[in-house]
Write a protein that holds these residues in place. Structure first.
Motif, mmCIF file in Angstrom:
data_model
loop_
_atom_site.group_PDB
_atom_site.id
_atom_site.type_symbol
_atom_site.label_atom_id
_atom_site.label_comp_id
_atom_site.label_asym_id
_atom_site.label_seq_id
_atom_site.Cartn_x
_atom_site.Cartn_y
_atom_site.Cartn_z
ATOM 1 N N PRO A 507 0.744 -1.207 -0.162
ATOM 2 C CA PRO A 507 0.100 0.002 -0.124
ATOM 3 C C PRO A 507 0.729 1.268 -0.043
ATOM 4 O O PRO A 507 2.025 1.350 0.404
ATOM 5 N N ASP A 508 0.365 2.313 -0.594
ATOM 6 C CA ASP A 508 0.988 3.702 -0.561
ATOM 7 C C ASP A 508 0.635 4.396 0.824
ATOM 8 O O ASP A 508 -0.270 4.658 1.134
ATOM 9 N N THR A 542 4.958 11.513 10.735
ATOM 10 C CA THR A 542 4.316 11.428 9.319
ATOM 11 C C THR A 542 5.206 10.717 8.464
ATOM 12 O O THR A 542 6.437 10.882 8.265
ATOM 13 N N VAL A 543 4.615 9.728 7.753
ATOM 14 C CA VAL A 543 5.538 8.986 6.611
ATOM 15 C C VAL A 543 5.769 9.986 5.605
ATOM 16 O O VAL A 543 4.863 10.150 4.714
ATOM 17 N N THR A 552 4.134 -1.606 -5.358
ATOM 18 C CA THR A 552 4.867 -2.515 -5.732
ATOM 19 C C THR A 552 4.655 -3.949 -5.076
ATOM 20 O O THR A 552 3.979 -4.002 -4.053
ATOM 21 N N GLY A 553 5.314 -5.083 -5.749
ATOM 22 C CA GLY A 553 4.706 -6.281 -5.346
ATOM 23 C C GLY A 553 5.892 -6.785 -4.654
ATOM 24 O O GLY A 553 7.137 -6.749 -4.680
ATOM 25 N N PRO A 556 6.096 -11.996 1.827
ATOM 26 C CA PRO A 556 6.002 -12.048 3.239
ATOM 27 C C PRO A 556 7.414 -12.057 3.814
ATOM 28 O O PRO A 556 8.376 -12.901 3.234
ATOM 29 N N GLY A 557 8.046 -11.434 4.716
ATOM 30 C CA GLY A 557 9.167 -11.322 5.122
ATOM 31 C C GLY A 557 10.271 -10.261 4.615
ATOM 32 O O GLY A 557 11.303 -9.995 5.322
ATOM 33 N N ASP A 558 9.844 -9.668 3.405
ATOM 34 C CA ASP A 558 10.720 -8.520 2.871
ATOM 35 C C ASP A 558 10.688 -7.154 3.915
ATOM 36 O O ASP A 558 9.666 -7.043 4.544
ATOM 37 N N THR A 559 11.523 -6.535 3.707
ATOM 38 C CA THR A 559 11.835 -5.357 4.605
ATOM 39 C C THR A 559 11.264 -4.115 3.723
ATOM 40 O O THR A 559 11.776 -3.904 2.625
ATOM 41 N N VAL A 560 10.296 -3.322 4.471
ATOM 42 C CA VAL A 560 9.986 -2.061 4.023
ATOM 43 C C VAL A 560 10.499 -0.928 4.731
ATOM 44 O O VAL A 560 10.353 -0.924 5.996
#
Length: 643
Positions: A507-508, A542-543, A552-553, A556-560
């Protein structure tokens, strides 16, 4: 379905209830439509009378009376009558809608039927007639067009009593006889009178036609056919199809006797005789007689001409019938024909066999159906047969694991059979291999899924991609599902589509509070890294940006990585929150789940470390409010949501 012309009734609603959806057939008395009963929500057949009959008050009166009598007839082999009514100048009958085809369609397709098949269709038809005869109702128009064969193997008889309304109305005004001429009993031709034994006669003619592929009396005009019903006996069906058991000859000749008193008393008595004969037939008789040659000459000594008008109705005044059709002379003629019946049959049959043998040897007009025709395309087979002087009919058949789709799987007559030039050969085309269940390949890689489908003999078609559902995340490049789905029956020669995952759609989160953004990412099974920086005009926490960006796709487990404005976004009431620090380790941020589905909200809150208490408000399926709505709360404490 009759779609040759646009029909103005299609799309209209009659009586405020019956929406006409398509035209099925048009006959001499009415047009039949497939319609929808808007009140009961079911499909029906709607028979709408032709305008000339609908304007005849006497006909309408009789029609209503006969419709009421037919509606009272309840039997599993009778097409049920639901309703009768008028709408303006339309007079209609609402009946049971029977998906399938008529016995006429079956005969047109196969030509003739084996003895067991013929009797197995005749038995339920006679059961329907017997039920009507017990109530005093006479059908008056028994013919293959009124015998319906349902998709699930049932036999149903339609149009009970309706011929009487038309016949009586026309006779009252003009003295005309109306009926399907190929099945008229002699008494119907001579006087217009019909009773239950007239239905038996018509059923006997129908049995003859099922066994031989043509009606016993044929001529160039309907009047000539009617004349033959009065003045000629019906030959035994074995005179046309050698090898038919003699008990079938007895059934036909008894049912079609000129004297009604010598026929079975009603359809019930005829049914009992048919049932007894059926029990004596060998189980394989249909197969043995499938390729039996049909005699060129009938027992009456002439070749059956092309069916001129077997389904037309004859309009003829009794006074214009030939004199031989009435009075004592006719009776004497009938007795004479009946008394010499056996001698005529034996003599004529001998002439037929001898003539056929001589003609076969001398004329050279016979050829063989090629044995290599199985597996050909329809066009190849047509070319091959046309070169041998044969004509071709094509029909769809069944499934075959050995013959590919749309290739010839069988012929009638069979390959290798000697047939007369000009004979019609029916090609049955394969529908392809038998359907089987599609295996479940979800979670596999594209190569693994392709191999699994090939191992089950399925063909892999297109490959599509889409984001994984958030409730059941599927890693990138793995199979989400197949189309058709796993477990569905599917023909192996039709391709199966693979749908691969592009990962979970990120999500954005730009502009959202840090704590809400973090919780959404953790609910998706993602790790979160936070970096702080200062940017003028942005509230603390605030982001400011994210990496990878929204849309982006990810797996699970990826870092954002979230880049947020320095300072913590703190609710005014939380004493532990300040300057971006949370001084109580047991207090954790509460994600906002308003507007989300209940399942989504539950996953987010549980993923953030809370228990969830779901309560019903209006049952919308979406979260309408939550408590607490934001800020921090103790770990494992309950968050209440209403939907």
């Amino acid at each position: 379905m009759d779609t040759t012309v646009a029909d103005p009734l299609v799309g209209q609603v009659l009586d405020g209830r019956y929406r006409i959806e398509s035209r099925v057939a048009r006959g001499g008395m009415a047009t039949v439509y497939r319609a929808r009963d808007l009140k009961l929500g079911r499909n029906i057949a709607l028979k709408v009378m032709h305008q000339n009959l609908a304007q005849d008050d006497d006909f309408v009166r009789r029609f209503i009376g006969e419709a009421k009598a037919a509606a009272a007839l309840s039997h599993p082999n009778v097409v049920a009558v639901y309703d009768q009514g008028t709408d303006g100048h339309h007079v209609f009958l609402a009946m049971e809608y029977v998906p399938g085809r008529t016995l006429r369609d079956l005969l047109d397709e196969r030509g003739r039927l084996g003895p067991r098949t013929a009797l197995e269709i005749l038995q339920p038809a006679l059961a329907a007639l017997a039920a009507a005869h017990r109530t005093g109702l006479v059908h008056r128009d028994v013919k293959p067009e009124n015998v319906l064969l349902t998709d699930d193997g049932m036999v149903k008889v339609a149009d009970f009593g309706l011929a009487r309304a038309e016949t009586a109305s026309k006779q009252t005004k003009t003295g005309l006889i109306i009926g399907t001429v190929g099945y008229l009993a002699p008494e119907q031709v001579v006087s217009g009178h019909a009773d239950v034994r007239s239905d038996v006669y018509a059923a006997g003619i129908m049995l003859f036609e099922m066994l031989t592929g043509h009606q016993p009396h044929q001529a160039d005009t309907p009047l000539a056919v009617a004349y033959k019903h009065v003045n000629e006996v019906v030959p035994p069906p074995s005179s046309a199809i050698p090898g038919l058991p003699p008990q079938l000859d007895v059934l036909v000749t008894r049912a079609t006797g000129h004297d009604p008193a010598r026929r079975p008393a009603d359809a019930g008595q005829f049914l009992a005789a048919v049932t007894d004969v059926h029990a004596t037939l060998p189980p394989d008789i249909d197969h043995r007689l499938q390729n039996a040659p049909q005699n060129v000459t009938s027992v009456l000594g002439h070749a059956p001409p092309p069916a001129a008008a077997p389904h037309t109705r004859v309009y003829q005044q009794p006074d214009t019938l030939p004199p031989v059709a009435r009075g004592s002379f006719m009776d004497r003629l009938i007795d004479t024909v009946t008394g010499r019946y056996a001698l005529i049959a034996v003599g004529a049959l001998a002439v037929v066999v001898l003539g056929w043998a001589v003609w076969y040897q001398v004329s050279g007009q016979y050829d063989s159906i090629p044995k290599n025709i199985i597996g050909m395309s329809a066009e190849q087979a047509k070319t091959e047969l046309a070169g041998n002087g044969l004509t071709v009919q094509v029909r769809k058949g069944g499934y075959s694991n050995t013959v590919p789709r749309d290739r010839v799987m069988s012929t009638d007559p069979a390959p290798g059979t000697d047939v007369k030039q000009g004979t019609a050969v029916t090609l049955t085309l394969s529908k392809g291999p038998y359907p089987r269940e599609i295996p479940d390949v979800s979670g596999k890689s594209q190569d693994e899924a392709t191999q699994a489908l090939k191992d089950d003999k399925f063909e892999v078609g297109a490959v599509h991609r889409e984001f994984s559902p958030t409730g059941r995340p599927v890693p990138k490049d793995q199979v989400i599902r197949t189309d058709p789905p796993a477990g569905r029956s599917h023909q192996p020669d039709k391709p199966v589509t693979l749908v691969l995952s592009n990962g979970v759609q990120l999500p954005d989160l730009t502009g959202q509070p840090r704590q809400s953004a973090e919780q959404q990412l953790r609910a998706l099974g993602l790790a979160v890294k936070v970096e702080e920086q200062e940017q003028d005009g942005k509230p603390p926490g605030t982001v400011l940006s994210q990496n990878p960006p929204g849309g982006t796709g990810v797996n699970p487990g990826d870092t954002v990585t979230l880049t947020v404005q320095k300072g913590r976004d703190c609710p005014w009431w939380n004493p532990f929150c300040g300057n971006g620090n949370n001084n109580d380790p047991n207090q954790i941020p509460v994600p906002t789940v308003l507007g989300r589905s209940v399942d989504e909200a539950r996953n987010m809150l549980q993923g953030a470390g809370f228990q969830v208490d779901v309560r019903h408000q209006i049952g919308s399926g979406r979260v309408l409010r939550q408590q607490p709505a934001n800020g921090n709360a103790p770990r494992n404490s309950p968050i209440v949501i209403w939907h």
